[in-house]
Design a protein around this motif. Structure first.
Motif, PDB file in Angstrom:
ATOM      1  N   PRO A  59      -8.840  18.783  -1.103  1.00  0.00           N
ATOM      2  CA  PRO A  59      -7.765  18.275  -0.244  1.00  0.00           C
ATOM      3  C   PRO A  59      -8.122  16.984   0.474  1.00  0.00           C
ATOM      4  N   ARG A  60      -9.360  16.576   0.450  1.00  0.00           N
ATOM      5  CA  ARG A  60      -9.782  15.399   1.215  1.00  0.00           C
ATOM      6  C   ARG A  60      -9.277  14.077   0.637  1.00  0.00           C
ATOM      7  N   GLN A  61      -8.773  14.110  -0.604  1.00  0.00           N
ATOM      8  CA  GLN A  61      -8.162  12.912  -1.181  1.00  0.00           C
ATOM      9  C   GLN A  61      -6.685  13.122  -1.505  1.00  0.00           C
ATOM     10  N   ALA A  62      -6.115  14.235  -1.100  1.00  0.00           N
ATOM     11  CA  ALA A  62      -4.753  14.581  -1.509  1.00  0.00           C
ATOM     12  C   ALA A  62      -3.708  13.973  -0.579  1.00  0.00           C
ATOM     13  N   ASP A  63      -2.572  13.634  -1.170  1.00  0.00           N
ATOM     14  CA  ASP A  63      -1.419  13.142  -0.416  1.00  0.00           C
ATOM     15  C   ASP A  63      -0.403  14.245  -0.177  1.00  0.00           C
ATOM     16  N   VAL A  64      -0.326  15.203  -1.102  1.00  0.00           N
ATOM     17  CA  VAL A  64       0.686  16.254  -1.075  1.00  0.00           C
ATOM     18  C   VAL A  64       0.010  17.608  -1.206  1.00  0.00           C
ATOM     19  N   LEU A  65       0.422  18.552  -0.375  1.00  0.00           N
ATOM     20  CA  LEU A  65      -0.021  19.941  -0.502  1.00  0.00           C
ATOM     21  C   LEU A  65       1.131  20.716  -1.122  1.00  0.00           C
ATOM     22  N   MET A  66       0.884  21.328  -2.268  1.00  0.00           N
ATOM     23  CA  MET A  66       1.910  22.115  -2.947  1.00  0.00           C
ATOM     24  C   MET A  66       1.629  23.586  -2.710  1.00  0.00           C
ATOM     25  N   ILE A  67       2.568  24.261  -2.044  1.00  0.00           N
ATOM     26  CA  ILE A  67       2.448  25.692  -1.804  1.00  0.00           C
ATOM     27  C   ILE A  67       3.258  26.387  -2.895  1.00  0.00           C
ATOM     28  N   THR A  68       2.572  27.099  -3.768  1.00  0.00           N
ATOM     29  CA  THR A  68       3.244  27.688  -4.927  1.00  0.00           C
ATOM     30  C   THR A  68       3.094  29.199  -4.911  1.00  0.00           C
ATOM     31  N   GLY A  69       3.754  29.830  -4.002  1.00  0.00           N
ATOM     32  CA  GLY A  69       3.707  31.287  -3.968  1.00  0.00           C
ATOM     33  C   GLY A  69       3.797  31.812  -2.557  1.00  0.00           C
ATOM     34  N   LEU A  70       3.660  33.123  -2.464  1.00  0.00           N
ATOM     35  CA  LEU A  70       3.798  33.734  -1.146  1.00  0.00           C
ATOM     36  C   LEU A  70       2.564  33.478  -0.296  1.00  0.00           C
ATOM     37  N   VAL A  71       2.794  33.492   0.996  1.00  0.00           N
ATOM     38  CA  VAL A  71       1.731  33.276   1.963  1.00  0.00           C
ATOM     39  C   VAL A  71       1.572  34.566   2.750  1.00  0.00           C
ATOM     40  N   SER A  72       0.400  35.170   2.632  1.00  0.00           N
ATOM     41  CA  SER A  72       0.139  36.405   3.368  1.00  0.00           C
ATOM     42  C   SER A  72      -0.603  36.082   4.662  1.00  0.00           C
TER      43      SER A  72
ATOM     44  N   THR B 225      -6.778  24.016   4.678  1.00  0.00           N
ATOM     45  CA  THR B 225      -6.586  23.057   3.591  1.00  0.00           C
ATOM     46  C   THR B 225      -5.732  21.890   4.053  1.00  0.00           C
ATOM     47  N   TYR B 226      -4.647  22.198   4.765  1.00  0.00           N
ATOM     48  CA  TYR B 226      -3.777  21.132   5.273  1.00  0.00           C
ATOM     49  C   TYR B 226      -4.507  20.256   6.281  1.00  0.00           C
ATOM     50  N   ALA B 227      -5.300  20.851   7.137  1.00  0.00           N
ATOM     51  CA  ALA B 227      -6.016  20.083   8.162  1.00  0.00           C
ATOM     52  C   ALA B 227      -7.037  19.127   7.551  1.00  0.00           C
ATOM     53  N   GLN B 228      -7.556  19.431   6.368  1.00  0.00           N
ATOM     54  CA  GLN B 228      -8.555  18.581   5.725  1.00  0.00           C
ATOM     55  C   GLN B 228      -7.954  17.368   5.026  1.00  0.00           C
ATOM     56  N   MET B 229      -6.657  17.362   4.850  1.00  0.00           N
ATOM     57  CA  MET B 229      -6.007  16.252   4.152  1.00  0.00           C
ATOM     58  C   MET B 229      -5.912  15.030   5.060  1.00  0.00           C
ATOM     59  N   PRO B 230      -6.056  13.816   4.496  1.00  0.00           N
ATOM     60  CA  PRO B 230      -5.906  12.607   5.313  1.00  0.00           C
ATOM     61  C   PRO B 230      -4.430  12.285   5.556  1.00  0.00           C
ATOM     62  N   GLU B 231      -4.164  11.542   6.605  1.00  0.00           N
ATOM     63  CA  GLU B 231      -2.791  11.092   6.905  1.00  0.00           C
ATOM     64  C   GLU B 231      -2.448   9.932   5.987  1.00  0.00           C
TER      65      GLU B 231
ATOM     66  N   PHE C 224       0.820  -1.208   0.000  1.00  0.00           N
ATOM     67  CA  PHE C 224       0.000   0.000   0.000  1.00  0.00           C
ATOM     68  C   PHE C 224       0.856   1.261   0.000  1.00  0.00           C
ATOM     69  N   ASP C 225       1.958   1.249   0.750  1.00  0.00           N
ATOM     70  CA  ASP C 225       2.869   2.396   0.729  1.00  0.00           C
ATOM     71  C   ASP C 225       3.486   2.580  -0.653  1.00  0.00           C
ATOM     72  N   TYR C 226       3.859   1.480  -1.277  1.00  0.00           N
ATOM     73  CA  TYR C 226       4.424   1.559  -2.623  1.00  0.00           C
ATOM     74  C   TYR C 226       3.386   2.102  -3.611  1.00  0.00           C
ATOM     75  N   ALA C 227       2.163   1.589  -3.522  1.00  0.00           N
ATOM     76  CA  ALA C 227       1.108   2.051  -4.425  1.00  0.00           C
ATOM     77  C   ALA C 227       0.797   3.528  -4.194  1.00  0.00           C
ATOM     78  N   ARG C 228       0.777   3.971  -2.947  1.00  0.00           N
ATOM     79  CA  ARG C 228       0.529   5.375  -2.641  1.00  0.00           C
ATOM     80  C   ARG C 228       1.637   6.251  -3.204  1.00  0.00           C
ATOM     81  N   SER C 229       2.877   5.793  -3.094  1.00  0.00           N
ATOM     82  CA  SER C 229       3.996   6.603  -3.572  1.00  0.00           C
ATOM     83  C   SER C 229       4.018   6.707  -5.093  1.00  0.00           C
ATOM     84  N   GLU C 230       3.483   5.730  -5.787  1.00  0.00           N
ATOM     85  CA  GLU C 230       3.497   5.764  -7.252  1.00  0.00           C
ATOM     86  C   GLU C 230       2.262   6.440  -7.836  1.00  0.00           C
ATOM     87  N   SER C 231       1.353   6.879  -7.005  1.00  0.00           N
ATOM     88  CA  SER C 231       0.155   7.561  -7.479  1.00  0.00           C
ATOM     89  C   SER C 231      -0.176   8.698  -6.511  1.00  0.00           C
ATOM     90  N   LEU C 232       0.614   9.761  -6.572  1.00  0.00           N
ATOM     91  CA  LEU C 232       0.427  10.890  -5.661  1.00  0.00           C
ATOM     92  C   LEU C 232      -0.671  11.818  -6.169  1.00  0.00           C
TER      93      LEU C 232
END
Length: 157
Positions: free
Chosen positions: A51-64, A74-80, A8-16
């Motif tokens: 975000p509820r099905q995401a494995d990775v959060l990509m921050i692409t820019g400045l954070v105000s 958004t990060y809190a809604q992501m599953p572990e 399962f870890d291998y499958a998760r890593s190959e389908s981010l």
């Protein structure tokens, strides 16, 4: 049983699946990495609208200061397990806007990133290499940096 979990870890890593938090010009380079020349889907990366099905959060820019609560929500809604990837100088230290009062100077103190992709903006090759690094971390069963600490756990939404 351990071999099943390894699979399962291998499958998760190959389908981010990735949730994008696009607030800057690095999102244009991310779009170039999605395009036909680099075609990141052949590597197993898939953008997701929620975000509820995401494995990775990509921050692409400045954070105000105004957008920080939305980022943390958004990060809190992501599953572990969930990982964070920071693209460009803005998501690391504010980039060329770090002297503005509304910009968070070091957002990775609040939400630690697992992988930084340097550049202003980074090239598509670097973005794909950053995603490959996250794959290696998942396969090695390394816990995410944000799960081990950061100020985001202490902040109220």
């Amino acid at each position: 049983m351990i071999k099943i979990l390894d699979f399962f870890d291998y499958a998760r890593s190959e389908s981010l699946w990735m949730a994008h938090f696009c607030t800057g010009c690095c999102s244009l380079e991310m779009a170039a990495a999605m395009g036909p020349r680099y075609d990141w889907e052949r590597y197993g990366y898939m953008p997701t609208p929620t975000p509820r099905q995401a494995d990775v959060l990509m921050i692409t820019g400045l954070v105000s200061k105004k957008i920080l609560p939305a980022l943390l929500r958004t990060y809190a809604q992501m599953p572990e397990p969930k990982y964070v990837m920071a693209l460009g100088a803005c998501s690391f230290d504010g980039g060329p806007y770090n002297d503005a009062l509304s910009v968070i100077k070091n957002p990775t103190e609040i939400l630690p990133a697992d992988v930084f992709v340097a550049g202003c903006p980074p090239k598509p090759e670097a973005i794909i290499e950053g995603l490959e690094e996250i794959k290696r971390k998942i396969k090695a069963k390394e816990p995410s940096a944000a799960s081990q600490g950061g100020l985001w756990k202490e902040m109220a939404f």
